[in-house]
Design a protein around this motif. Structure first.
Motif, PDB file in Angstrom:
ATOM      1  N   LYS A  63       0.857  -1.178   0.000  1.00  0.00           N
ATOM      2  CA  LYS A  63       0.000   0.000   0.000  1.00  0.00           C
ATOM      3  C   LYS A  63       0.895   1.230   0.000  1.00  0.00           C
ATOM      4  O   LYS A  63       1.735   1.407   0.874  1.00  0.00           O
ATOM      5  CB  LYS A  63      -0.888  -0.008   1.237  1.00  0.00           C
ATOM      6  N   GLN A  64       0.711   2.091  -0.988  1.00  0.00           N
ATOM      7  CA  GLN A  64       1.512   3.304  -1.086  1.00  0.00           C
ATOM      8  C   GLN A  64       0.887   4.460  -0.308  1.00  0.00           C
ATOM      9  O   GLN A  64       1.570   5.166   0.406  1.00  0.00           O
ATOM     10  CB  GLN A  64       1.670   3.716  -2.558  1.00  0.00           C
ATOM     11  N   ARG A  65      -0.434   4.623  -0.500  1.00  0.00           N
ATOM     12  CA  ARG A  65      -1.111   5.753   0.144  1.00  0.00           C
ATOM     13  C   ARG A  65      -2.602   5.443   0.212  1.00  0.00           C
ATOM     14  O   ARG A  65      -3.169   4.865  -0.708  1.00  0.00           O
ATOM     15  CB  ARG A  65      -0.868   7.009  -0.686  1.00  0.00           C
ATOM     16  N   GLU A  66      -3.232   5.841   1.294  1.00  0.00           N
ATOM     17  CA  GLU A  66      -4.679   5.645   1.433  1.00  0.00           C
ATOM     18  C   GLU A  66      -5.295   6.866   2.095  1.00  0.00           C
ATOM     19  O   GLU A  66      -4.785   7.371   3.091  1.00  0.00           O
ATOM     20  CB  GLU A  66      -4.978   4.399   2.261  1.00  0.00           C
ATOM     21  N   THR A  67      -6.372   7.350   1.499  1.00  0.00           N
ATOM     22  CA  THR A  67      -7.165   8.423   2.084  1.00  0.00           C
ATOM     23  C   THR A  67      -8.591   7.899   2.234  1.00  0.00           C
ATOM     24  O   THR A  67      -8.863   6.734   1.943  1.00  0.00           O
ATOM     25  CB  THR A  67      -7.156   9.687   1.198  1.00  0.00           C
ATOM     26  N   SER A  68      -9.484   8.761   2.624  1.00  0.00           N
ATOM     27  CA  SER A  68     -10.869   8.317   2.789  1.00  0.00           C
ATOM     28  C   SER A  68     -11.534   8.008   1.456  1.00  0.00           C
ATOM     29  O   SER A  68     -12.513   7.264   1.410  1.00  0.00           O
ATOM     30  CB  SER A  68     -11.677   9.380   3.528  1.00  0.00           C
ATOM     31  N   THR A  69     -11.006   8.553   0.359  1.00  0.00           N
ATOM     32  CA  THR A  69     -11.623   8.335  -0.956  1.00  0.00           C
ATOM     33  C   THR A  69     -10.717   7.658  -1.969  1.00  0.00           C
ATOM     34  O   THR A  69     -11.152   7.424  -3.093  1.00  0.00           O
ATOM     35  CB  THR A  69     -12.082   9.676  -1.552  1.00  0.00           C
ATOM     36  N   SER A  70      -9.486   7.350  -1.619  1.00  0.00           N
ATOM     37  CA  SER A  70      -8.596   6.740  -2.610  1.00  0.00           C
ATOM     38  C   SER A  70      -7.639   5.752  -1.953  1.00  0.00           C
ATOM     39  O   SER A  70      -7.394   5.802  -0.753  1.00  0.00           O
ATOM     40  CB  SER A  70      -7.785   7.814  -3.344  1.00  0.00           C
ATOM     41  N   LEU A  71      -7.109   4.862  -2.800  1.00  0.00           N
ATOM     42  CA  LEU A  71      -6.147   3.862  -2.353  1.00  0.00           C
ATOM     43  C   LEU A  71      -5.146   3.648  -3.481  1.00  0.00           C
ATOM     44  O   LEU A  71      -5.539   3.405  -4.620  1.00  0.00           O
ATOM     45  CB  LEU A  71      -6.855   2.552  -2.020  1.00  0.00           C
ATOM     46  N   HIS A  72      -3.869   3.760  -3.173  1.00  0.00           N
ATOM     47  CA  HIS A  72      -2.803   3.546  -4.147  1.00  0.00           C
ATOM     48  C   HIS A  72      -2.001   2.322  -3.725  1.00  0.00           C
ATOM     49  O   HIS A  72      -1.426   2.314  -2.643  1.00  0.00           O
ATOM     50  CB  HIS A  72      -1.871   4.763  -4.211  1.00  0.00           C
ATOM     51  N   MET A  73      -2.015   1.305  -4.576  1.00  0.00           N
ATOM     52  CA  MET A  73      -1.274   0.074  -4.318  1.00  0.00           C
ATOM     53  C   MET A  73      -0.176  -0.050  -5.371  1.00  0.00           C
ATOM     54  O   MET A  73      -0.339   0.424  -6.492  1.00  0.00           O
ATOM     55  CB  MET A  73      -2.192  -1.144  -4.401  1.00  0.00           C
ATOM     56  N   ALA A  74       0.919  -0.693  -5.009  1.00  0.00           N
ATOM     57  CA  ALA A  74       2.017  -0.930  -5.941  1.00  0.00           C
ATOM     58  C   ALA A  74       2.359  -2.412  -5.944  1.00  0.00           C
ATOM     59  O   ALA A  74       2.445  -3.038  -4.892  1.00  0.00           O
ATOM     60  CB  ALA A  74       3.240  -0.117  -5.548  1.00  0.00           C
ATOM     61  N   VAL A  75       2.536  -2.954  -7.142  1.00  0.00           N
ATOM     62  CA  VAL A  75       3.009  -4.320  -7.302  1.00  0.00           C
ATOM     63  C   VAL A  75       4.447  -4.179  -7.787  1.00  0.00           C
ATOM     64  O   VAL A  75       4.702  -3.568  -8.821  1.00  0.00           O
ATOM     65  CB  VAL A  75       2.167  -5.094  -8.334  1.00  0.00           C
ATOM     66  N   HIS A  76       5.393  -4.731  -7.020  1.00  0.00           N
ATOM     67  CA  HIS A  76       6.800  -4.537  -7.373  1.00  0.00           C
ATOM     68  C   HIS A  76       7.642  -5.708  -6.901  1.00  0.00           C
ATOM     69  O   HIS A  76       7.228  -6.510  -6.065  1.00  0.00           O
ATOM     70  CB  HIS A  76       7.330  -3.232  -6.783  1.00  0.00           C
ATOM     71  N   SER A  77       8.831  -5.768  -7.458  1.00  0.00           N
ATOM     72  CA  SER A  77       9.794  -6.776  -7.059  1.00  0.00           C
ATOM     73  C   SER A  77      10.599  -6.212  -5.894  1.00  0.00           C
ATOM     74  O   SER A  77      11.173  -5.127  -6.004  1.00  0.00           O
ATOM     75  CB  SER A  77      10.707  -7.116  -8.234  1.00  0.00           C
TER      76      SER A  77
END
Length: 126
Positions: A63-77
């Motif tokens: 999980k990169q960043r989460e707010t009440s209206t958004s979520l940023h996830m990263a798939v990485h090695s």
């Protein structure tokens, strides 16, 4: 069942309904993003080239960043990120010639995008 409101309370009732819908939509979106990122990780692991297996095992979701209206996830090695581009696109060898490309990230990304779209459509229709 429909709730009866006076004309003077209608604006408040509409605002309350829209606020409830926005919370449900945000939660649905976050769940769909988590599921799609997991699908991408599994697809990359399943289709990654295997020499020793270390590159294949190194993929994770964070999980990169989460707010009440958004979520940023990263798939990485985790520790083999330098290889990802070289394996995906191929590269020139030192003595001449090219190393074969192994497209495994782009197809997984497309599958994740489809999963996200389907999940959002299904979740918001409820």
């Amino acid at each position: 069942m429909a709730e009866r409101v006076n004309i003077t309370e209608m604006a408040d009732a509409i605002q309350e309904g829209l606020l409830e819908y926005s919370h449900l939509a945000a939660n649905t979106m976050k769940d769909c993003v988590k599921q799609a990122s997991t699908v991408v990780k599994k697809e990359i692991k399943a289709n990654a080239p295997v020499k020793t297996g270390q590159y294949q095992k190194s993929w994770k979701v964070s999980k990169q960043r989460e707010t009440s209206t958004s979520l940023h996830m990263a798939v990485h090695s985790k520790n083999r990120h330098q290889l990802a581009h070289l394996l995906e696109k191929g590269h020139v060898k030192r003595g001449g010639g090219r190393v074969q490309e192994f497209p495994h990230i782009a197809p997984a990304e497309e599958k994740g995008r489809q999963k996200l779209t389907e999940g959002l459509q299904r979740g918001l229709q409820r």
